[in-house]
Design a protein around this motif. Structure first.
Motif, PDB file in Angstrom:
ATOM      1  N   ILE A  60     -27.466   4.293  52.106  1.00  0.00           N
ATOM      2  CA  ILE A  60     -28.812   4.843  51.914  1.00  0.00           C
ATOM      3  C   ILE A  60     -29.867   3.732  51.883  1.00  0.00           C
ATOM      4  O   ILE A  60     -30.848   3.766  52.621  1.00  0.00           O
ATOM      5  CB  ILE A  60     -28.884   5.720  50.640  1.00  0.00           C
ATOM      6  CG1 ILE A  60     -27.992   6.954  50.820  1.00  0.00           C
ATOM      7  CG2 ILE A  60     -30.326   6.143  50.349  1.00  0.00           C
ATOM      8  CD1 ILE A  60     -27.930   7.873  49.619  1.00  0.00           C
ATOM      9  N   PHE A  67     -31.636   7.695  55.384  1.00  0.00           N
ATOM     10  CA  PHE A  67     -32.211   9.002  55.721  1.00  0.00           C
ATOM     11  C   PHE A  67     -33.011   8.942  57.020  1.00  0.00           C
ATOM     12  O   PHE A  67     -32.974   9.862  57.824  1.00  0.00           O
ATOM     13  CB  PHE A  67     -33.088   9.507  54.573  1.00  0.00           C
ATOM     14  CG  PHE A  67     -32.309   9.776  53.335  1.00  0.00           C
ATOM     15  CD1 PHE A  67     -31.619  10.959  53.163  1.00  0.00           C
ATOM     16  CD2 PHE A  67     -32.232   8.830  52.338  1.00  0.00           C
ATOM     17  CE1 PHE A  67     -30.872  11.205  52.036  1.00  0.00           C
ATOM     18  CE2 PHE A  67     -31.493   9.056  51.195  1.00  0.00           C
ATOM     19  CZ  PHE A  67     -30.810  10.245  51.041  1.00  0.00           C
ATOM     20  N   TYR A  90     -30.534   8.743  59.703  1.00  0.00           N
ATOM     21  CA  TYR A  90     -29.961  10.084  59.884  1.00  0.00           C
ATOM     22  C   TYR A  90     -30.855  10.917  60.817  1.00  0.00           C
ATOM     23  O   TYR A  90     -30.376  11.534  61.778  1.00  0.00           O
ATOM     24  CB  TYR A  90     -29.827  10.780  58.518  1.00  0.00           C
ATOM     25  CG  TYR A  90     -29.470  12.239  58.591  1.00  0.00           C
ATOM     26  CD1 TYR A  90     -28.135  12.650  58.598  1.00  0.00           C
ATOM     27  CD2 TYR A  90     -30.455  13.229  58.675  1.00  0.00           C
ATOM     28  CE1 TYR A  90     -27.801  13.995  58.680  1.00  0.00           C
ATOM     29  CE2 TYR A  90     -30.128  14.571  58.758  1.00  0.00           C
ATOM     30  CZ  TYR A  90     -28.810  14.945  58.761  1.00  0.00           C
ATOM     31  OH  TYR A  90     -28.473  16.273  58.856  1.00  0.00           O
ATOM     32  N   ASN A  91     -32.168  10.912  60.516  1.00  0.00           N
ATOM     33  CA  ASN A  91     -33.106  11.713  61.321  1.00  0.00           C
ATOM     34  C   ASN A  91     -33.128  11.255  62.786  1.00  0.00           C
ATOM     35  O   ASN A  91     -33.181  12.083  63.699  1.00  0.00           O
ATOM     36  CB  ASN A  91     -34.515  11.641  60.724  1.00  0.00           C
ATOM     37  CG  ASN A  91     -34.601  12.431  59.433  1.00  0.00           C
ATOM     38  OD1 ASN A  91     -33.879  13.420  59.244  1.00  0.00           O
ATOM     39  ND2 ASN A  91     -35.443  11.994  58.520  1.00  0.00           N
ATOM     40  N   TYR A 133     -36.431  10.605  48.997  1.00  0.00           N
ATOM     41  CA  TYR A 133     -35.954  10.855  50.344  1.00  0.00           C
ATOM     42  C   TYR A 133     -35.655  12.346  50.465  1.00  0.00           C
ATOM     43  O   TYR A 133     -35.303  12.990  49.485  1.00  0.00           O
ATOM     44  CB  TYR A 133     -34.655  10.087  50.604  1.00  0.00           C
ATOM     45  CG  TYR A 133     -34.790   8.601  50.524  1.00  0.00           C
ATOM     46  CD1 TYR A 133     -35.823   7.937  51.166  1.00  0.00           C
ATOM     47  CD2 TYR A 133     -33.865   7.850  49.812  1.00  0.00           C
ATOM     48  CE1 TYR A 133     -35.934   6.570  51.093  1.00  0.00           C
ATOM     49  CE2 TYR A 133     -33.965   6.474  49.723  1.00  0.00           C
ATOM     50  CZ  TYR A 133     -35.001   5.835  50.373  1.00  0.00           C
ATOM     51  OH  TYR A 133     -35.101   4.488  50.292  1.00  0.00           O
ATOM     52  N   PHE A 140     -33.167  14.986  51.441  1.00  0.00           N
ATOM     53  CA  PHE A 140     -31.751  15.139  51.758  1.00  0.00           C
ATOM     54  C   PHE A 140     -31.560  16.218  52.821  1.00  0.00           C
ATOM     55  O   PHE A 140     -32.167  17.283  52.723  1.00  0.00           O
ATOM     56  CB  PHE A 140     -30.967  15.545  50.512  1.00  0.00           C
ATOM     57  CG  PHE A 140     -30.718  14.399  49.579  1.00  0.00           C
ATOM     58  CD1 PHE A 140     -29.634  13.566  49.771  1.00  0.00           C
ATOM     59  CD2 PHE A 140     -31.562  14.158  48.511  1.00  0.00           C
ATOM     60  CE1 PHE A 140     -29.404  12.510  48.922  1.00  0.00           C
ATOM     61  CE2 PHE A 140     -31.343  13.100  47.654  1.00  0.00           C
ATOM     62  CZ  PHE A 140     -30.256  12.269  47.864  1.00  0.00           C
ATOM     63  N   TYR A 147     -25.557  17.927  52.311  1.00  0.00           N
ATOM     64  CA  TYR A 147     -25.201  16.507  52.408  1.00  0.00           C
ATOM     65  C   TYR A 147     -24.030  16.140  51.480  1.00  0.00           C
ATOM     66  O   TYR A 147     -23.809  16.779  50.468  1.00  0.00           O
ATOM     67  CB  TYR A 147     -26.405  15.635  52.056  1.00  0.00           C
ATOM     68  CG  TYR A 147     -26.867  15.778  50.629  1.00  0.00           C
ATOM     69  CD1 TYR A 147     -26.389  14.937  49.641  1.00  0.00           C
ATOM     70  CD2 TYR A 147     -27.768  16.768  50.261  1.00  0.00           C
ATOM     71  CE1 TYR A 147     -26.789  15.072  48.325  1.00  0.00           C
ATOM     72  CE2 TYR A 147     -28.167  16.918  48.951  1.00  0.00           C
ATOM     73  CZ  TYR A 147     -27.684  16.066  47.988  1.00  0.00           C
ATOM     74  OH  TYR A 147     -28.084  16.214  46.694  1.00  0.00           O
TER      75      TYR A 147
END
Lengths: 121, 277
Positions: free
Chosen positions: A56, A64, A67-68, A93, A95, A99
């Motif tokens: 993270i 995050f 991830y996007n 952030y 989530f 998750y």
């Protein structure tokens, strides 16, 4: 012959990447790792990995954000987060739904159990 | 006469304005102090978060590789190597426990400790934990682990699953550390409480046949840095954390030596209660 599942690990701590690679490969997975999230994104292969494990807190791009960005290229791979931080829910952030967070330090058996369950094994 | 009244009223007005100004100053000072407190609280939380990250990250490779080397048999060529690895593994786990306990305590004291409640089957959790411990102790001690309950069905409670598991692990670890032979019984009972409207509670007791608790330690057992003995190690924070977690759930925790109830019995019993919703 069973097909080995591919896992991508992105963590800015080199030793964490190496250890996750060793433990996961010892349990029959093929592991690619990156210590730099930007590099991981630039070299990302869509629909190649079965599971992606993202730290993270990373410099330049957090888990995050990565991830996007990955989700724009790949909607198929399972993605989970790994962190040694406390109070993750305090961090602002967003989530993703459903998750999974792996909290460091984690014992090998517990790690494999979580990975297998994410891969429905 | 009128002049005197006007003068009094004027003085009264002046005093009133002075008081308002004073109060205004006090309010501003209080607001400033409050802001400073909020800022310090935020700094403390940030410190806890950074400390957690920095302490826990290097523990991961030590635990993972020590565990792997023990299993692989790569360097098990001599008994000595195996022993060294066992020591590394044991101590890395202890370091992990220490970091968890210190951070939990910091969070409890800063008021930033929070619970994530969900419904789960307590009976299933306890029997699974006992299975884990059975495998672990069978090579070390001549101890029987027993589950006892008058409840035949599932026991569904609404609580923080990880934290309840942490408390049971803590109490079982203590019981195992202080008991060399005999048994450890986990007793689960439902307590009906229709009198004061608190509702039903679930009581979980961990009863051992170990050394018992020294009388001078008993009153401060759930305070920080208190252990039943210095021999067994531990951070001395586990029972303090357990008590805090239980109380945050609206329950309580207590302990006694078994000879208080039956003079022929050795060991001690730790009981905690959790509300049944």
């Amino acid at each position: 012959m069973t097909i080995k599942e591919r896992i991508l690990v992105v963590d800015d701590e080199l030793d964490i990447c190496l250890v996750l690679k060793i433990v996961l490969e010892n349990n029959g997975f093929i592991v690619t790792y990156y210590c730099n999230p930007i590099l991981a994104l630039n070299e990302f292969k869509s629909n190649f990995y079965d599971l992606i494990i993202l730290d993270i807190q990373m410099p330049n791009m957090n888990g995050f954000q990565l991830y996007n960005e990955i989700r724009k290229k790949d909607i198929k791979s399972k993605i989970c987060f790994v962190t040694a931080s406390e109070n993750i829910t305090d961090i602002t952030y967003k989530f993703p739904p459903g998750y999974t967070i792996i909290k460091k330090p984690i014992e090998n058996n517990d790690l494999i159990r979580i990975v297998n369950s994410l891969l429905n094994k | 006469m009128i002049k005197a009244i006007i003068s009094n009223s004027f003085n009264h007005m002046v005093n009133l304005i002075k008081n308002i100004k004073k109060q205004d100053k006090i309010i501003k000072e209080l607001e400033k102090a409050n802001e400073e407190l909020k800022y310090k609280h935020q700094l403390k939380n940030e410190f806890i978060n950074i400390a957690a990250h920095e302490i826990k990250t290097p523990i991961q490779p030590i635990i993972a590789l020590a565990e792997l080397l023990r299993q692989d048999g790569i360097i098990h060529n001599t008994e000595k190597n195996k022993e060294y690895l066992d020591i590394i593994f044991r101590n890395s786990k202890r370091l992990k426990q220490l970091s968890d306990d210190v951070l939990d305590t910091a969070r409890i004291e800063s008021g930033s400790f929070s619970l994530t409640k969900e419904k789960f089957n307590l009976k299933e959790m306890i029997t699974n934990i006992l299975k884990e411990y059975e495998q672990f102790i069978q090579h070390i001690k001549n101890l029987k682990l027993i589950y006892e309950s008058s409840e035949t069905n599932q026991i569904i409670i609404e609580a923080d699953r990880n934290r309840v598991s942490q408390i049971i692990h803590n109490l079982l670890n203590n019981a195992i550390n202080f008991t060399n032979e005999g048994s450890i019984i986990v007793i689960v009972e439902r307590k009906k409480d229709n009198i004061n409207g608190k509702g039903d509670e679930i009581l979980v007791s961990i009863k051992d046949t170990g050394t018992g608790i020294a009388s001078e330690i008993l009153p401060k057992l759930f305070t920080k840095f208190t252990t039943k003995s210095s021999i067994a190690g531990g951070t001395g924070l586990g029972l303090f954390i357990s008590k805090s977690i239980i109380e945050m759930h609206g329950g309580s925790i207590w302990a006694f030596n078994n000879d208080e109830k039956n003079k022929d019995e050795r060991g001690s019993t730790f009981t905690f209660s959790l509300p049944l919703k």
